[in-house]
Design a protein around this motif. Structure first.
Motif, PDB file in Angstrom:
ATOM      1  N   TRP A  77      10.482  -0.485  -8.873  1.00  0.00           N
ATOM      2  CA  TRP A  77       9.198  -0.253  -8.190  1.00  0.00           C
ATOM      3  C   TRP A  77       8.918  -1.374  -7.193  1.00  0.00           C
ATOM      4  O   TRP A  77       8.528  -1.126  -6.054  1.00  0.00           O
ATOM      5  CB  TRP A  77       8.072  -0.171  -9.227  1.00  0.00           C
ATOM      6  CG  TRP A  77       6.708  -0.166  -8.641  1.00  0.00           C
ATOM      7  CD1 TRP A  77       6.008   0.922  -8.180  1.00  0.00           C
ATOM      8  CD2 TRP A  77       5.860  -1.309  -8.430  1.00  0.00           C
ATOM      9  NE1 TRP A  77       4.773   0.524  -7.698  1.00  0.00           N
ATOM     10  CE2 TRP A  77       4.666  -0.836  -7.840  1.00  0.00           C
ATOM     11  CE3 TRP A  77       5.999  -2.673  -8.682  1.00  0.00           C
ATOM     12  CZ2 TRP A  77       3.619  -1.693  -7.507  1.00  0.00           C
ATOM     13  CZ3 TRP A  77       4.957  -3.521  -8.345  1.00  0.00           C
ATOM     14  CH2 TRP A  77       3.784  -3.022  -7.769  1.00  0.00           C
ATOM     15  N   LEU A  78       9.139  -2.626  -7.617  1.00  0.00           N
ATOM     16  CA  LEU A  78       8.914  -3.762  -6.728  1.00  0.00           C
ATOM     17  C   LEU A  78       9.828  -3.671  -5.510  1.00  0.00           C
ATOM     18  O   LEU A  78       9.381  -3.868  -4.366  1.00  0.00           O
ATOM     19  CB  LEU A  78       9.164  -5.066  -7.490  1.00  0.00           C
ATOM     20  CG  LEU A  78       8.991  -6.369  -6.708  1.00  0.00           C
ATOM     21  CD1 LEU A  78       7.557  -6.541  -6.246  1.00  0.00           C
ATOM     22  CD2 LEU A  78       9.431  -7.559  -7.569  1.00  0.00           C
ATOM     23  N   HIS A  79      11.075  -3.350  -5.728  1.00  0.00           N
ATOM     24  CA  HIS A  79      12.049  -3.251  -4.640  1.00  0.00           C
ATOM     25  C   HIS A  79      11.682  -2.124  -3.686  1.00  0.00           C
ATOM     26  O   HIS A  79      11.864  -2.248  -2.464  1.00  0.00           O
ATOM     27  CB  HIS A  79      13.448  -3.029  -5.209  1.00  0.00           C
ATOM     28  CG  HIS A  79      14.522  -2.995  -4.172  1.00  0.00           C
ATOM     29  ND1 HIS A  79      14.976  -1.818  -3.611  1.00  0.00           N
ATOM     30  CD2 HIS A  79      15.232  -3.994  -3.584  1.00  0.00           C
ATOM     31  CE1 HIS A  79      15.915  -2.094  -2.734  1.00  0.00           C
ATOM     32  NE2 HIS A  79      16.097  -3.400  -2.690  1.00  0.00           N
ATOM     33  N   ALA A  80      11.153  -1.022  -4.218  1.00  0.00           N
ATOM     34  CA  ALA A  80      10.807   0.126  -3.365  1.00  0.00           C
ATOM     35  C   ALA A  80       9.755  -0.238  -2.332  1.00  0.00           C
ATOM     36  O   ALA A  80       9.758   0.291  -1.211  1.00  0.00           O
ATOM     37  CB  ALA A  80      10.312   1.288  -4.230  1.00  0.00           C
ATOM     38  N   GLY A  81       8.848  -1.145  -2.681  1.00  0.00           N
ATOM     39  CA  GLY A  81       7.848  -1.577  -1.710  1.00  0.00           C
ATOM     40  C   GLY A  81       8.384  -2.576  -0.713  1.00  0.00           C
ATOM     41  O   GLY A  81       7.956  -2.613   0.440  1.00  0.00           O
ATOM     42  N   LEU A  82       9.319  -3.405  -1.170  1.00  0.00           N
ATOM     43  CA  LEU A  82       9.894  -4.420  -0.277  1.00  0.00           C
ATOM     44  C   LEU A  82      10.906  -3.821   0.684  1.00  0.00           C
ATOM     45  O   LEU A  82      11.139  -4.370   1.763  1.00  0.00           O
ATOM     46  CB  LEU A  82      10.575  -5.510  -1.109  1.00  0.00           C
ATOM     47  CG  LEU A  82       9.651  -6.328  -2.029  1.00  0.00           C
ATOM     48  CD1 LEU A  82      10.472  -7.246  -2.906  1.00  0.00           C
ATOM     49  CD2 LEU A  82       8.638  -7.121  -1.218  1.00  0.00           C
ATOM     50  N   MET A  83      11.509  -2.702   0.287  1.00  0.00           N
ATOM     51  CA  MET A  83      12.516  -2.071   1.125  1.00  0.00           C
ATOM     52  C   MET A  83      12.332  -0.553   1.065  1.00  0.00           C
ATOM     53  O   MET A  83      13.126   0.166   0.446  1.00  0.00           O
ATOM     54  CB  MET A  83      13.920  -2.461   0.664  1.00  0.00           C
ATOM     55  CG  MET A  83      14.988  -2.220   1.704  1.00  0.00           C
ATOM     56  SD  MET A  83      16.534  -3.034   1.215  1.00  0.00           S
ATOM     57  CE  MET A  83      17.538  -2.660   2.665  1.00  0.00           C
TER      58      MET A  83
END
Length: 252
Positions: A237-243
Motif C-alpha cells: 500500500w505504501l509503495h502504491a502511493g509512492l509509485m
C-alpha cells in the motif's frame, strides 16, 4: 478572468541526492538469525519491487517486545537517517510491536513511515459490515498493550489470537532456527486462527501483528475464508502511493 495557477512539476522540484536508485521503499530489519521464508518481510523474494534493507544490529525481537522504547530508538533513528541518505522515498519496519514507538518514529522521519501492520486496522474495520470486527494475530499476547493500538489510531479491545508459545513459529524465532518447516509453521498459523474464529464468530477480517506471518496469509484466507492483512499488504500500500501505476489513453 480566473487567475492562472502554476502547478509544480516534478522537474521543478529540487532533486534529492540518491547514491542508490530504483528502491523506493526502505525496510528496517531487526537483528535475527532464523530462516526468513518467501513472504516474510525480510526475504527479498517477497517483494514485486526492489527494496532497500537496513539491519539494526544488536536490536533483537525481544528488545522491541519486552524492552524499553528509549533504548531502541537511537538505532531506529540512525536507520532512518541511513535509508533516507541512500535515497528511498518511504520507510517500513519489520515488527508490529514497533507501534509502541510509532509517534516518535513519525516525528523523527522526514519520509512517510509505516511502522506496524496494526496501522491497517482502522481502514479494515471500515470495510466490514457493522456487525463484524477485526481479529488481530499476535506473537505475544502479554506484551501487547492498549498503547500499541492507540499509537496508530486503532481501537482497543479487539479480539486477539496468540501464536502458541511452544509452537514452531515462536520457537523457531526464539531459538534463531537456521532452517524451518513451512508446513509446520503453516499449521501453527491456521490453528491459531481457527481458535480465534471459534471464540469470536464476529471476526470478519484479520490483521497479523507478527511480520513473520505473511507466508501463511494465503493459506489462512483460502482455508478459513476471511480476508488477511499483514506487513506485506501494508508495504505494498505504501509503495502504491509512492509509485502509482501509469495509465495512458492509447492503452485504454
Amino acid at each position: 478572468m480566473q487567475p492562472i495557477i502554476k502547478v509544480e512539476k516534478a522537474s521543478d522540484r529540487p532533486r534529492r541526492r540518491r547514491p542508490v536508485h530504483g528502491a523506493r521503499i526502505g525496510i528496517i530489519v531487526l537483528d535475527t538469525g532464523f530462516q526468513r521464508l518467501p513472504g516474510d518481510v525480510a526475504n527479498a523474494l517477497t517483494w514485486r519491487f526492489p527494496v532497500q534493507y537496513h539491519v539494526v544490529t544488536g536490536v533483537r525481537p525481544q528488545d522491541v517486545i519486552e524492552g524499553a522504547p528509549e533504548k531502541i530508538l537511537p538505532a531506529f533513528y540512525d536507520a532512518i537517517d541511513r535509508l533516507t541518505e541512500l535515497g528511498v522515498d518511504g520507510i517500513a519496519t519489520s515488527c508490529g510491536f514497533l507501534a509502541m514507538v510509532h509517534p516518535q518514529l513519525r516525528a523523527y522521519s522526514g519520509l512517510p513511515i509505516a511502522s506496524s501492520s496494526l496501522m491497517q486496522i482502522p481502514l479494515v474495520l471500515q470495510t466490514l459490515p457493522a456487525d463484524k470486527t477485526v481479529g488481530v494475530i499476535v506473537s505475544d499476547r502479554k506484551a501487547i498493550t492498549d498503547n500499541h493500538f492507540i499509537n496508530v489510531g486503532a481501537p482497543v479491545g479487539l479480539p486477539l489470537g496468540e501464536l502458541a508459545f511452544d509452537g514452531p513459529i515462536r520457537a523457531n524465532m526464539r531459538n534463531n532456527a537456521s532452517q524451518v518447516s513451512y508446513a509446520a509453521q503453516e499449521r501453527d498459523a491456521l490453528e491459531t486462527v481457527e481458535r480465534m474464529l471459534a471464540e469470536t464468530p464476529s471476526i470478519g477480517a484479520l490483521v497479523s501483528e507478527c511480520a513473520n506471518l505473511p507466508p501463511y496469509s494465503q493459506a489462512i484466507e483460502r482455508t478459513l475464508g476471511v480476508p488477511v492483512y499483514d506487513v506485506v499488504s501494508l508495504v505494498e500500500w505504501l509503495h502504491a502511493g509512492l509509485m502509482p501505476r501509469g495509465f495512458h489513453p492509447e492503452t485504454c
